[in-house]
Design an enzyme around this catalytic site. Sequence first.
Site, PDB file in Angstrom:
ATOM      1  N   THR A  19       0.834  -1.213   0.000  1.00 18.39           N
ATOM      2  CA  THR A  19       0.000   0.000   0.000  1.00 18.39           C
ATOM      3  C   THR A  19       0.868   1.262   0.000  1.00 18.39           C
ATOM      4  O   THR A  19       0.715   2.141  -0.847  1.00 18.39           O
ATOM      5  CB  THR A  19      -0.902  -0.001   1.265  1.00 18.39           C
ATOM      6  OG1 THR A  19      -1.657  -1.214   1.273  1.00 18.39           O
ATOM      7  CG2 THR A  19      -1.838   1.180   1.265  1.00 18.39           C
ATOM      8  N   ARG A  51       8.359  -9.040  -2.321  1.00 18.27           N
ATOM      9  CA  ARG A  51       8.300 -10.466  -1.975  1.00 18.27           C
ATOM     10  C   ARG A  51       7.844 -11.279  -3.183  1.00 18.27           C
ATOM     11  O   ARG A  51       8.364 -12.348  -3.447  1.00 18.27           O
ATOM     12  CB  ARG A  51       7.324 -10.646  -0.806  1.00 18.27           C
ATOM     13  CG  ARG A  51       7.635 -11.836   0.043  1.00 18.27           C
ATOM     14  CD  ARG A  51       6.892 -11.837   1.340  1.00 18.27           C
ATOM     15  NE  ARG A  51       5.594 -11.168   1.245  1.00 18.27           N
ATOM     16  CZ  ARG A  51       4.932 -10.690   2.276  1.00 18.27           C
ATOM     17  NH1 ARG A  51       5.439 -10.784   3.475  1.00 18.27           N
ATOM     18  NH2 ARG A  51       3.765 -10.109   2.132  1.00 18.27           N
ATOM     19  N   LYS A 111       7.247   1.577  12.200  1.00 20.05           N
ATOM     20  CA  LYS A 111       7.424   1.981  13.613  1.00 20.05           C
ATOM     21  C   LYS A 111       7.701   0.805  14.512  1.00 20.05           C
ATOM     22  O   LYS A 111       8.371   0.936  15.539  1.00 20.05           O
ATOM     23  CB  LYS A 111       6.231   2.763  14.144  1.00 20.05           C
ATOM     24  CG  LYS A 111       4.962   1.963  14.290  1.00 20.05           C
ATOM     25  CD  LYS A 111       4.078   2.215  13.177  1.00 20.05           C
ATOM     26  CE  LYS A 111       3.379   1.069  12.574  1.00 20.05           C
ATOM     27  NZ  LYS A 111       2.611   1.437  11.403  1.00 20.05           N
ATOM     28  N   VAL A 138       4.934   7.583  12.347  1.00 20.18           N
ATOM     29  CA  VAL A 138       3.987   8.026  13.386  1.00 20.18           C
ATOM     30  C   VAL A 138       2.959   8.984  12.787  1.00 20.18           C
ATOM     31  O   VAL A 138       3.313   9.999  12.188  1.00 20.18           O
ATOM     32  CB  VAL A 138       4.719   8.752  14.544  1.00 20.18           C
ATOM     33  CG1 VAL A 138       3.729   9.093  15.643  1.00 20.18           C
ATOM     34  CG2 VAL A 138       5.854   7.906  15.088  1.00 20.18           C
ATOM     35  N   ILE A 142       0.546  13.372   9.170  1.00 16.42           N
ATOM     36  CA  ILE A 142       0.788  14.515  10.061  1.00 16.42           C
ATOM     37  C   ILE A 142       2.297  14.642  10.293  1.00 16.42           C
ATOM     38  O   ILE A 142       2.930  13.674  10.716  1.00 16.42           O
ATOM     39  CB  ILE A 142       0.097  14.344  11.435  1.00 16.42           C
ATOM     40  CG1 ILE A 142      -1.401  14.099  11.280  1.00 16.42           C
ATOM     41  CG2 ILE A 142       0.361  15.544  12.333  1.00 16.42           C
ATOM     42  CD1 ILE A 142      -2.126  13.834  12.607  1.00 16.42           C
ATOM     43  N   GLU A 196      -2.619  -2.719   9.760  1.00 20.98           N
ATOM     44  CA  GLU A 196      -1.359  -3.425   9.624  1.00 20.98           C
ATOM     45  C   GLU A 196      -1.632  -4.796   8.995  1.00 20.98           C
ATOM     46  O   GLU A 196      -2.764  -5.285   9.004  1.00 20.98           O
ATOM     47  CB  GLU A 196      -0.732  -3.647  10.999  1.00 20.98           C
ATOM     48  CG  GLU A 196      -0.390  -2.369  11.740  1.00 20.98           C
ATOM     49  CD  GLU A 196       0.614  -1.520  10.988  1.00 20.98           C
ATOM     50  OE1 GLU A 196       1.735  -1.976  10.752  1.00 20.98           O
ATOM     51  OE2 GLU A 196       0.257  -0.389  10.620  1.00 20.98           O
ATOM     52  N   ASP A 207       0.233  -0.909  18.022  1.00 20.07           N
ATOM     53  CA  ASP A 207       0.698   0.089  17.054  1.00 20.07           C
ATOM     54  C   ASP A 207       0.753   1.484  17.686  1.00 20.07           C
ATOM     55  O   ASP A 207       1.753   2.200  17.573  1.00 20.07           O
ATOM     56  CB  ASP A 207      -0.250   0.059  15.846  1.00 20.07           C
ATOM     57  CG  ASP A 207       0.087   1.087  14.805  1.00 20.07           C
ATOM     58  OD1 ASP A 207       0.992   0.835  14.000  1.00 20.07           O
ATOM     59  OD2 ASP A 207      -0.560   2.160  14.794  1.00 20.07           O
ATOM     60  N   LYS A 211       4.113   3.875  18.566  1.00 19.79           N
ATOM     61  CA  LYS A 211       4.212   5.268  18.108  1.00 19.79           C
ATOM     62  C   LYS A 211       4.414   6.210  19.299  1.00 19.79           C
ATOM     63  O   LYS A 211       5.182   7.171  19.217  1.00 19.79           O
ATOM     64  CB  LYS A 211       2.950   5.646  17.332  1.00 19.79           C
ATOM     65  CG  LYS A 211       2.848   4.920  15.986  1.00 19.79           C
ATOM     66  CD  LYS A 211       1.467   5.077  15.377  1.00 19.79           C
ATOM     67  CE  LYS A 211       1.387   4.447  13.995  1.00 19.79           C
ATOM     68  NZ  LYS A 211       0.001   4.357  13.502  1.00 19.79           N
ATOM     69  N   GLY A 308      -3.331   5.039   5.648  1.00 23.80           N
ATOM     70  CA  GLY A 308      -3.777   5.036   4.260  1.00 23.80           C
ATOM     71  C   GLY A 308      -2.633   5.348   3.319  1.00 23.80           C
ATOM     72  O   GLY A 308      -1.594   5.883   3.711  1.00 23.80           O
TER      73      GLY A 308
HETATM   74  N1  HSE Z   1      -2.100   0.692  10.818  1.00 31.44           N
HETATM   75  C1  HSE Z   1      -1.783   2.038  11.127  1.00 31.44           C
HETATM   76  C2  HSE Z   1      -3.022   2.747  11.609  1.00 31.44           C
HETATM   77  C3  HSE Z   1      -1.292   2.804   9.922  1.00 31.44           C
HETATM   78  O1  HSE Z   1      -4.113   2.217  11.471  1.00 31.44           O
HETATM   79  O2  HSE Z   1      -2.885   3.826  12.136  1.00 31.44           O
HETATM   80  C4  HSE Z   1       0.192   2.859   9.838  1.00 31.44           C
HETATM   81  O3  HSE Z   1       0.777   3.427  10.947  1.00 31.44           O
END
Ligand code: HSE
Length: 445
Positions: A19, A51, A111, A138, A142, A196, A207, A211, A308
């Site tokens: 992505t 891959r 991260k 992170v 932003i 993820e 996650d 961060k 995204g």
């Molecule tokens: N999977 C993360 C989220 C996006 O949903 O914020 C990448 O950091």
Amino acid sequence: MAHTGSTEPVRIGIVGLGTVGSGVVRLLVDSADHITRHAGRPIEVAAAVVRDPAKDRDCTLPAIPISTDIATISQDPSITIAALLVGGLEPARSMMVELLENGKDVVTANKALLAEHGPELFELARRLGRSIAFEAAVAGGIPIVAAIGECLAANRIESIRGILNGTSNFILTRMEEDGSSYAEALALAQAKGFAEADPSMDVDGTDATQKLAILSHLAFGVWVPWKEIPRTGIDTVDIDLIHYAAELGYRIRLVAVARRSNGRLAMRVAPALVKIGTPLAETRGAYNAVSIVGDAVGRMFFHGLGAGQMPTASAVVADIIDTVVGRTAITFRTTGLLSADTPAAKLAGGDASERHFLRIVVTDRPGVLARITGILGDHGISIASVIQHDPIATGDAPATSIPPDVALVIMTHSCPSSAVHEALLSIDRCDAVRGKSVCLGVLDE
Ligand code: HSE
């Protein structure tokens, strides 16, 4: 490596065309003129490592070698920068080491890799005179890493509070706005490319915690292994909690907090009630938000898409441009990120005072409410409001079902979290209490 002083194209390698990687290629190709203006010279995608080379990509690829072998990039001396855009720890860690050891500056969005292996990778990069840029790691689009690390550098940062996981925020928003089930909302977040590869890392708070560890290093100059940060995910939130919160004038958000507290850092990632009308409560869908208090600047609020393809690609390409013009190398060298003398964070215990929202499911019979409020009183906890819906009037239990189970929803006045947790241990041992009670912190501003 500073690449200034030449108008020759800079050749970069892309590791991972999922992505984010596809978004980076799209941006570099579609916005080439604009990017060249900012970088001072063209940026050319020279090779990609993936891959599965046979897989369809979400971008029109330039005519470049695509291989499964990282050496295609690491051993090509004409490539000076690599964008490492694969998730997970391995092979990402080994690839980062190989790229650095072969003279590449690295830009990454990973991260988990930085939160887990940051100190050793940063030390290696420093020793080799290379740089690692990680704005995209992170809060997606932003520019929070640059904001804390550079733009707010004059400030002593007092606190960070943020919504740092777009997938969790997307799920909570879908549940509250259109009544989607948790599973439907998660499937949609995955389809939109927010989650993820292993979405349990989004919904269990991993996650956001990773961060928070990275932001806290930038803000407070300490290092805290992410696993030491208290963490609860949104997998503990159900639709009834969302409805009760709304009845009280709140929404539920997964909130990451780090703030100074008597020479220590109070940190946690957990679902919390945020008051409707405040900026965190109005952060919807895959948006992230970060509120920072600095001693000179005061409170600042950042808001933007945190997950995204293109928002994350926006941050990766900005890092590539910064590396091309030499800004990353200067910042990396002077700020000494994650160096051997970075002190470990001293974490504060759970005795901070705030209001708490409790849901206790009980058998609806005489004396139960008095017993529970008695235990709260014994722990010095004062009650601000109580909700109990009549289960027969609401149709949740047939008139013949006696005694039915019912949820007691209690909002406390401000009190220490440690007292609430002690009280809940006693409450959950009562005969009339069904299952484990829920306790969420309340953020009123
Ligand atoms: N999977 C993360 C989220 C996006 O949903 O914020 C990448 O950091």
